[in-house]
Structures are given as structure tokens and as C-alpha cells.
Design a protein around this motif. Structure first.
Motif, mmCIF file in Angstrom:
data_model
loop_
_atom_site.group_PDB
_atom_site.id
_atom_site.type_symbol
_atom_site.label_atom_id
_atom_site.label_comp_id
_atom_site.label_asym_id
_atom_site.label_seq_id
_atom_site.Cartn_x
_atom_site.Cartn_y
_atom_site.Cartn_z
ATOM 1 N N GLY A 98 0.881 -1.088 0.037
ATOM 2 C CA GLY A 98 -0.097 -0.016 0.117
ATOM 3 C C GLY A 98 0.846 1.136 0.019
ATOM 4 N N MET A 99 2.166 1.061 -0.032
ATOM 5 C CA MET A 99 3.098 2.339 0.065
ATOM 6 C C MET A 99 3.925 2.310 -1.380
ATOM 7 N N MET A 100 4.592 3.540 -1.750
ATOM 8 C CA MET A 100 5.601 3.556 -2.851
ATOM 9 C C MET A 100 6.958 3.472 -2.181
ATOM 10 N N ASN A 101 7.244 2.952 -1.048
ATOM 11 C CA ASN A 101 8.422 2.934 -0.317
ATOM 12 C C ASN A 101 8.747 1.435 -0.513
ATOM 13 N N SER A 102 10.123 1.175 -0.207
ATOM 14 C CA SER A 102 10.503 -0.110 0.045
ATOM 15 C C SER A 102 11.472 -0.083 1.278
#
Length: 78
Positions: A59-63
Motif C-alpha cells: 500500500g505504499m510506494m516505499n521499500s
């Protein structure tokens, strides 16, 4: 090492869905984060920095990346 043995220290492979439990002190202490995500890459590095696995946060654009001793890992899907 057998030909089928992984060249890293994780109990999973790239593409596996993994339950990751991050604790206060590596693999001890209270759980401070818990999530299920697909492992997008494993970087096997020799030497003191060691291997790390990258996960896309759901659900996020980060890793995020963890080394084998920084969290607990449980394969929940292949």
C-alpha cells in the motif's frame, strides 16, 4: 554447499511472500513492526555488511531492506 543451496542467509527466495517481524533488538525484544510483503530482491554480499533482502511495503510506494539478523522471517507463500 550443494548446487541447489541459496547463496544467501535468508530462509526464502526472491518472489516469495514473507511475514516480516521487526523487533527492537534484532531477533529479541518487542515487535515494533510486522508486515507481509513479496521479497523483490536479495543482495548476497560477502564480508561484514552481509546479505540483505528488499521488500515493497504494502500500500505504499516505499521499500525497506533487512539483513538476516535484523528481523524474523516466515514464508507464507511462494
Amino acid at each position: 554447499m550443494s548446487k541447489t543451496a541459496p547463496d544467501h542467509d535468508f530462509p526464502f527466495e526472491e518472489g516469495d511472500t514473507v511475514l516480516v517481524r521487526v523487533r527492537e533488538n534484532g531477533t529479541g525484544g518487542n515487535i515494533v513492526a510486522k508486515f507481509t510483503a513479496e521479497c523483490t530482491s536479495i543482495d548476497a554480499r560477502p564480508g561484514p555488511t552481509g546479505d540483505f533482502a528488499r521488500f515493497e511495503l504494502p500500500g505504499m510506494m516505499n521499500s525497506v531492506s533487512y539483513r538476516p539478523y535484523e528481523a524474523e522471517f516466515e514464508v507464507v507463500g511462494r
